[in-house]
Design a protein around this motif. Structure first.
Motif, mmCIF file in Angstrom:
data_model
loop_
_atom_site.group_PDB
_atom_site.id
_atom_site.type_symbol
_atom_site.label_atom_id
_atom_site.label_comp_id
_atom_site.label_asym_id
_atom_site.label_seq_id
_atom_site.Cartn_x
_atom_site.Cartn_y
_atom_site.Cartn_z
ATOM 1 N N SER A 166 8.594 6.856 -9.185
ATOM 2 C CA SER A 166 9.799 6.466 -8.399
ATOM 3 C C SER A 166 9.790 7.221 -7.323
ATOM 4 O O SER A 166 9.390 8.454 -7.018
ATOM 5 C CB SER A 166 10.632 6.408 -9.816
ATOM 6 O OG SER A 166 11.895 6.271 -9.050
ATOM 7 N N GLY A 167 9.600 6.987 -6.205
ATOM 8 C CA GLY A 167 10.195 6.975 -5.213
ATOM 9 C C GLY A 167 8.880 6.806 -3.683
ATOM 10 O O GLY A 167 9.400 7.525 -3.163
ATOM 11 N N MET A 168 7.608 6.406 -4.579
ATOM 12 C CA MET A 168 7.106 6.422 -4.032
ATOM 13 C C MET A 168 6.656 5.529 -2.409
ATOM 14 O O MET A 168 7.210 4.576 -2.347
ATOM 15 C CB MET A 168 4.924 5.811 -4.231
ATOM 16 C CG MET A 168 4.972 6.944 -5.311
ATOM 17 S SD MET A 168 3.937 6.392 -6.538
ATOM 18 C CE MET A 168 2.383 5.851 -4.987
ATOM 19 N N THR A 169 6.300 6.189 -1.108
ATOM 20 C CA THR A 169 6.763 5.834 -0.044
ATOM 21 C C THR A 169 5.345 3.984 -0.259
ATOM 22 O O THR A 169 4.489 4.356 -0.336
ATOM 23 C CB THR A 169 6.261 6.118 1.098
ATOM 24 O OG1 THR A 169 7.357 7.462 1.314
ATOM 25 C CG2 THR A 169 7.002 5.870 2.520
ATOM 26 N N ALA A 170 6.145 3.222 0.151
ATOM 27 C CA ALA A 170 5.660 1.999 0.995
ATOM 28 C C ALA A 170 5.294 1.092 1.931
ATOM 29 O O ALA A 170 6.085 1.251 2.551
ATOM 30 C CB ALA A 170 5.253 1.344 -0.789
ATOM 31 N N VAL A 227 0.556 -1.317 -0.035
ATOM 32 C CA VAL A 227 -0.335 0.206 -0.118
ATOM 33 C C VAL A 227 1.224 1.382 0.040
ATOM 34 O O VAL A 227 2.302 1.819 0.601
ATOM 35 C CB VAL A 227 -0.942 0.102 1.370
ATOM 36 C CG1 VAL A 227 -1.618 1.375 1.299
ATOM 37 C CG2 VAL A 227 -1.994 -1.553 1.214
ATOM 38 N N PHE A 228 0.370 2.301 -0.896
ATOM 39 C CA PHE A 228 1.084 3.206 -0.543
ATOM 40 C C PHE A 228 0.743 4.469 -0.273
ATOM 41 O O PHE A 228 -0.363 4.572 -0.193
ATOM 42 C CB PHE A 228 1.704 3.843 -2.809
ATOM 43 C CG PHE A 228 1.950 2.336 -3.100
ATOM 44 C CD1 PHE A 228 3.923 2.513 -3.332
ATOM 45 C CD2 PHE A 228 2.105 1.607 -4.025
ATOM 46 C CE1 PHE A 228 4.507 2.134 -4.262
ATOM 47 C CE2 PHE A 228 2.333 1.124 -5.048
ATOM 48 C CZ PHE A 228 3.420 0.729 -5.000
ATOM 49 N N GLU A 229 1.631 5.152 0.468
ATOM 50 C CA GLU A 229 1.076 6.332 0.786
ATOM 51 C C GLU A 229 -0.101 7.080 0.430
ATOM 52 O O GLU A 229 -1.043 7.722 1.026
ATOM 53 C CB GLU A 229 2.307 7.572 1.868
ATOM 54 C CG GLU A 229 2.072 7.601 2.847
ATOM 55 C CD GLU A 229 3.220 8.762 3.480
ATOM 56 O OE1 GLU A 229 3.248 9.964 3.885
ATOM 57 O OE2 GLU A 229 4.415 8.424 3.808
ATOM 58 N N ALA A 230 0.489 7.433 -1.131
ATOM 59 C CA ALA A 230 0.101 8.436 -1.446
ATOM 60 C C ALA A 230 -1.392 8.077 -2.228
ATOM 61 O O ALA A 230 -2.248 8.644 -2.598
ATOM 62 C CB ALA A 230 0.830 8.784 -2.829
#
Length: 488
Positions: free
Chosen positions: A384-388, A338-341
């Motif tokens: 790219s770089g998304m927090t997960a 699950v990505f924070e965004a």
């Protein structure tokens, strides 16, 4: 109003005093209560799902990233893409000024053409036998010159014979003159009869000598003229031409090989020029997304990356879990991401690699893991770089037979039993060995030894209505209320 208030206050005071007296009685004078007996705590086995998980955090990264630069230097003429563009393998991303490179290709093409013409002409001449024909012609010319030189030699021989004869005649005339003018014969002048004969002889020999000298001078001049008139340069030239024709014929095969080598070299030069021209175009080697552009048109390029491509079609998540969760980490284990965004979307994946050494993350030892991400079910744009947030599913069972972990009694490492409440209503317990599968902090999966709906003991509490329940380390008495399943 005042009297009514006073009565109310008195009544409240009396109630408080009465309550305090009862409390004192209950605490000091009342008899002690009997201790509560243990209460049997039970739970019913049931069907449900169980999963062993570990959680970690990380970031979305491209499956691969490549920084592209030119293999040659020059002026950057144009950049054909922008950050975020999707490109295909083979697409041109940027170009250098290729004026000189194109001219070099044109010159190399002309050299190839000329080399092809030279080789073709040489092959045609070889096929037509021109070298042999040229040798035959020069040989014939040489023979003509030799014949002419031989004729000239004959003429010179005749002149030389005449010269030799003139020399001999002069010698003879000189000898006759010497004999006639010998002083020893002067006595003959004393006699008239011999004097006239001697004088006549002497006059004759003097004329003959003079004539012989003149004849010798003439024949010598003729001989000199004949020698001067002979020119052997034509013969020498003819000999040189014959030799050259012979060499040309002998070297005909070698010349063809040299021309073929010259053509091969010209083609290699053309290939090199074309490669140089190709290097003025920066081409995408793979499909990907433009992540960065380091240069702008008009700048001089020497080395270093110009465009950076990344594969975001099959991204990866790099994440970390605590060292204590290492037992849940294995290649192939499924993960939920699950990505924070994008908190409303859950992406599936699996662990594809585990770093062989622990890393330090925010001062804590952690396991670094790489996992794939299945982006097909969710039509969203991942950056790219998304927090997960990542959940590792180390084990999972659906519709499994479950009991609370408090119901398990460990007989030996890996060997468990449960106390089953008999359905006769007497509260008797039956000890059964069971096979345990997955186990979390709440429930345990029972693989065998128990059925769904059976009641098991989870321990004992305080109660006055139930007898004490034996602990898991007590051994059953023969004939008692506890027995092993199938025991004596």
């Amino acid at each position: 109003m005042k009297k009514r208030t006073v009565w109310l206050v008195l009544i409240v005071a009396l109630l408080v005093a009465a309550g305090g007296g009862y409390a004192a009685y209950a605490y000091l004078l009342a008899p002690p209560e009997a201790p509560q007996e243990p209460v049997l705590q039970t739970a019913t086995s049931f069907r449900g799902d169980i999963a062993l998980t570990a959680e970690g955090t990380g970031n979305l990264l491209p499956a691969s990233e490549v920084a592209l630069g030119f293999q040659t230097s020059g002026m950057l003429a144009e950049v054909l893409v922008e950050i975020g563009d999707q490109v295909q393998a083979g697409d041109v991303l940027a170009r250098l000024d290729d004026t000189d490179a194109r001219q070099a290709v044109t010159g190399a093409e002309m050299q190839v053409t000329q080399a092809e013409i030279n080789l073709a002409l040489a092959k045609n001449e070889a096929d037509a036998g021109l070298a042999q024909a040229n040798l035959d012609a020069t040989q014939a010319d040489y023979e003509k010159v030799v014949t002419l030189a031989a004729h000239t030699g004959d003429q010179l021989a005749a002149v030389r014979v005449g010269l030799d004869q003139a020399v001999t005649a002069l010698a003879d005339a000189q000898e006759a003159y010497d004999q006639a003018w010998d002083p020893a014969r002067d006595w003959e002048l004393e006699w008239n009869r011999t004097a006239a004969k001697l004088e006549a002889e002497r006059e004759s020999t003097a004329r003959n000598l003079e004539k012989a000298e003149d004849d010798l001078q003439v024949t010598q001049a003729n001989y000199n003229l004949a020698v001067i008139g002979i020119d052997d340069s034509a013969l020498q030239d003819a000999e040189i031409k014959v030799t050259s024709a012979q060499v040309a014929l002998a070297n005909e095969a070698t010349q063809l090989e040299q021309l073929e080598l010259a053509l091969d070299q010209a083609r290699l030069n053309l290939d090199a020029a074309q490669r140089t021209l190709e290097r003025t175009a920066l081409v995408a080697p793979v499909d990907g997304t433009v992540m960065d552009i380091a240069e702008t048109a008009g700048e001089s390029i020497t080395s270093g990356p110009v465009v950076t491509l990344a594969d975001l079609e099959t991204p990866l998540v790099r994440f970390w879990v605590e060292e204590a969760d290492l037992s849940s980490v294995a290649e192939g284990n499924p993960v939920n991401i699950v990505f924070e965004a994008l908190p409303d979307y859950t992406f599936a994946g699996e662990i594809i690699s585990v770093n062989p050494a622990l890393v330090t993350v925010e001062g804590t030892s952690a396991v670094q893991i790489w996992a794939s991400v299945d982006v097909t079910p969710n039509p969203v744009n991942l950056l790219s770089g998304m927090t997960a947030e990542v959940e590792i599913v180390a084990g999972e069972a659906k519709d499994a037979l479950l009991v609370p972990v408090q119901a398990l009694r460990e007989l030996s490492p890996g060997q468990y039993a449960v106390f089953v409440v008999k359905p006769d209503g007497n509260g008797e317990l039956e000890m059964r060995t069971v096979e345990v599968g997955l186990k979390d902090f709440v429930n345990a999966e029972i693989l065998s030894g128990l059925k769904a709906g059976e009641v098991v003991s989870t321990g004992a509490g305080e109660s006055a209505d139930t007898p004490e329940i034996p602990s898991s380390d007590q051994q059953p008495e023969p004939g008692g209320i506890m027995r092993f399943l199938g025991g004596g």
